[in-house]
Scaffold this motif. Sequence first.
Motif, mmCIF file in Angstrom:
data_model
loop_
_atom_site.group_PDB
_atom_site.id
_atom_site.type_symbol
_atom_site.label_atom_id
_atom_site.label_comp_id
_atom_site.label_asym_id
_atom_site.label_seq_id
_atom_site.Cartn_x
_atom_site.Cartn_y
_atom_site.Cartn_z
ATOM 1 N N ALA A 1 1.930 -1.080 -6.623
ATOM 2 C CA ALA A 1 1.369 -0.653 -5.333
ATOM 3 C C ALA A 1 -0.112 -0.347 -5.487
ATOM 4 O O ALA A 1 -0.608 -0.124 -6.602
ATOM 5 N N VAL A 2 -0.797 -0.341 -4.348
ATOM 6 C CA VAL A 2 -2.230 -0.030 -4.295
ATOM 7 C C VAL A 2 -2.399 1.250 -3.473
ATOM 8 O O VAL A 2 -1.828 1.366 -2.384
ATOM 9 N N LEU A 3 -3.173 2.178 -3.995
ATOM 10 C CA LEU A 3 -3.458 3.405 -3.229
ATOM 11 C C LEU A 3 -4.349 3.056 -2.030
ATOM 12 O O LEU A 3 -5.478 2.593 -2.207
ATOM 13 N N TRP A 4 -3.853 3.294 -0.822
ATOM 14 C CA TRP A 4 -4.527 2.861 0.400
ATOM 15 C C TRP A 4 -5.915 3.483 0.529
ATOM 16 O O TRP A 4 -6.887 2.812 0.845
ATOM 17 N N GLU A 5 -6.016 4.763 0.285
ATOM 18 C CA GLU A 5 -7.278 5.463 0.576
ATOM 19 C C GLU A 5 -8.328 5.309 -0.522
ATOM 20 O O GLU A 5 -9.486 5.657 -0.311
ATOM 21 N N GLY A 6 -7.951 4.827 -1.720
ATOM 22 C CA GLY A 6 -8.912 4.818 -2.823
ATOM 23 C C GLY A 6 -9.175 6.233 -3.316
ATOM 24 O O GLY A 6 -8.732 7.211 -2.704
ATOM 25 N N ILE A 7 -9.927 6.351 -4.415
ATOM 26 C CA ILE A 7 -10.097 7.685 -5.001
ATOM 27 C C ILE A 7 -11.021 8.554 -4.143
ATOM 28 O O ILE A 7 -10.866 9.775 -4.089
ATOM 29 N N GLN A 8 -11.948 7.916 -3.425
ATOM 30 C CA GLN A 8 -12.798 8.744 -2.555
ATOM 31 C C GLN A 8 -11.994 9.334 -1.411
ATOM 32 O O GLN A 8 -12.158 10.503 -1.058
ATOM 33 N N TYR B 1 0.813 -1.222 0.000
ATOM 34 C CA TYR B 1 0.000 0.000 0.000
ATOM 35 C C TYR B 1 0.840 1.263 0.000
ATOM 36 O O TYR B 1 1.776 1.399 0.777
ATOM 37 N N VAL B 2 0.436 2.220 -0.859
ATOM 38 C CA VAL B 2 1.057 3.539 -0.857
ATOM 39 C C VAL B 2 -0.009 4.533 -0.381
ATOM 40 O O VAL B 2 -1.186 4.389 -0.712
ATOM 41 N N SER B 3 0.408 5.504 0.391
ATOM 42 C CA SER B 3 -0.572 6.463 0.909
ATOM 43 C C SER B 3 -0.848 7.546 -0.130
ATOM 44 O O SER B 3 -0.038 7.813 -1.017
ATOM 45 N N ALA B 4 -2.007 8.178 0.020
ATOM 46 C CA ALA B 4 -2.370 9.275 -0.881
ATOM 47 C C ALA B 4 -1.333 10.393 -0.788
ATOM 48 O O ALA B 4 -0.966 10.992 -1.812
#
Length: 367
Positions: free
Chosen positions: A339-346, A255-258
Motif C-alpha cells: 500500500a501507499v500512504l495517501w497523505e505522504g509524510i508531510q 492507498y492507505v490513509s494516515a
Amino acid sequence: MSFLKLGGFIPAVAALSLSAALAQSDPLSAEDTAAAAEDYARYCALCHGAEREGYANDHAPSLRSSSLLAPGNDLFMFRSIAYGRPGTPMAAYREESGGPLSNREINRLVKWLYEQVDTDPRYDENGDNARLPYDRVAGDASLGAQVYARECASCHGPDGEGGTGTQLANQVFLIFASDHLIKRTIENGRNDTPMPAFKDRLGTEEIDAVTAFLRSKATGADFEQPADTTPPAPDEYVINPDSFDPEFNLEDGIYVSAADLNAALEAEARMVILDTRATSWWRMGHIEGAVPIPYYSDFDDIVDDLPRDIWIVGYCECPRAAAESTIRQLRRRGFDKTAVLWEGIQGWAGLGYPIILGEVETVSADE
Ligand code: HEC
Ligand code: HEC
C-alpha cells in the motif's frame, strides 16, 4: 576567490566541491554523456520529467529553462542537487548526506543538463561563464512585502512556503541563490514554465524591493544536512514480527490513509514501512521503524530482503510519487500486500502523527 562569496561568506562544505563544480570547460565524453543520461533517468525523471520539462510530479521545476541554465548559474545548480531543499521533495543527492551521487557524478549531471539545450547557455555573448555579482541588492523590504503579497503569493505561498511555484523562504535556497540570481529570475522569469517575467510589469524599485523582502526571510548562514544514521538491517525490517496483520481498506486498491496506518501502528500490528525518498531525507526524519528503500533502488536486488506475506506500506514526501513508483515496482514482482500512504509524510506530520527526527549536522559559513 572573492567572486565566490555569498554575501561575505563561503559555506565550508560547499567550498570543497567548488573546483569540481567549476571545471565546466571540456565537453563530456560519450561515455560520461551516457552515464549522466542514465543517472538522470533513474534519479530525476520521476519528478522533473523524462525530457527535463518539469512538473511530472510534486511541482518539480523545469531543468531546461534557459533562464535557469543562464551563465553563472552552474554552481547554483550543483548546490541545489547536492544539498537539496530541506522540507521539499527535492532531496540532497550528495553521498555525504546519504544521497546516491558523488560530487563528480553531480558535476557530470550538471554539465549534461547544460549540454542538452541547443545553444550552450553557460556562456554569454562574450564567451564568458560570468558569475553574477554576490553583493546585496538594496531595496525596501516593506514595499517588497506588499509587492510579494500582490504578485507572488498566489504561486509561491503567502509565506514563501511554496505552491505551484518553489519554496522561496527555503533556507538552503536563500543561501545558494544570490540576490542577483533572485533579481534576474524575477526580471526574466523562467521561460517555458509558469514563472512570468516581471521586467515589464514591475519597476526596478519594486523588483529590488521584493528581492530585499525575500532576502529578509533568510535566517542566517547556517543550514542543516542529515548526519550519518544506520538504517535497519533486513532482519529488523518487520515491525512487531510476532503480532497480527493490520486490516487495511485500500482506496483505489492501493492507498492507505494516515489515520489507518497510525491506528495499525498503535495497535502494534506487524508490517514493514518503506521510506521511498532519497536516503538523505530518511536520515532527516521518518516514521518510526521505516526502512529506507528509495525509489531508485535496484528492485531485483532488494526483493529477497522483503517479506511477501506481511503488509508493506510505502510513503514519500509530498505526497505520493516516489512511494507509488516503488510500490508498483514491488507489485510487478508479485508483492500483493502492499500500500501507499495517501497523505505522504508531510500530510502525516501535519495531522500530528509522530515522526522520529534524525541527527543533523549544521553546515556553516566558516570565514
Ligand atoms: C521527488 C521529486 C524530485 C526528484 C526525484 C528530484 N527533484 Fe529536483 N526538485 C524537486 C522539487 C519539488 C524542487 C523544488 C523545490 C522547492 O520548492 O524549492 C526541485 C528543485 C530542483 C532544482 C532547483 C531548480 C530551481 O529552479 O531552482 C534542481 C537543479 C533540481 N531539482 C535538480 C534535480 C536533479 C538533477 C535530480 C536528480 C538527481 C532531482 N532534482 C530529483 C523535486 C524532485
Ligand atoms: C503564476 C505563478 C507564479 C507567479 C505569479 C510567480 N511565480 Fe515565481 N515561480 C513560479 C514557478 C512555477 C517557478 C519555478 C519555475 C521553473 O523553473 O520551472 C518559479 C520560480 C521562481 C524563482 C526561482 C526559485 C528557484 O527555486 O530557483 C524565483 C526567485 C521566483 N519564482 C520569484 C517570484 C517572485 C518574486 C514573484 C512575484 C513578483 C513570482 N515569482 C511570481 C511561479 C510563479
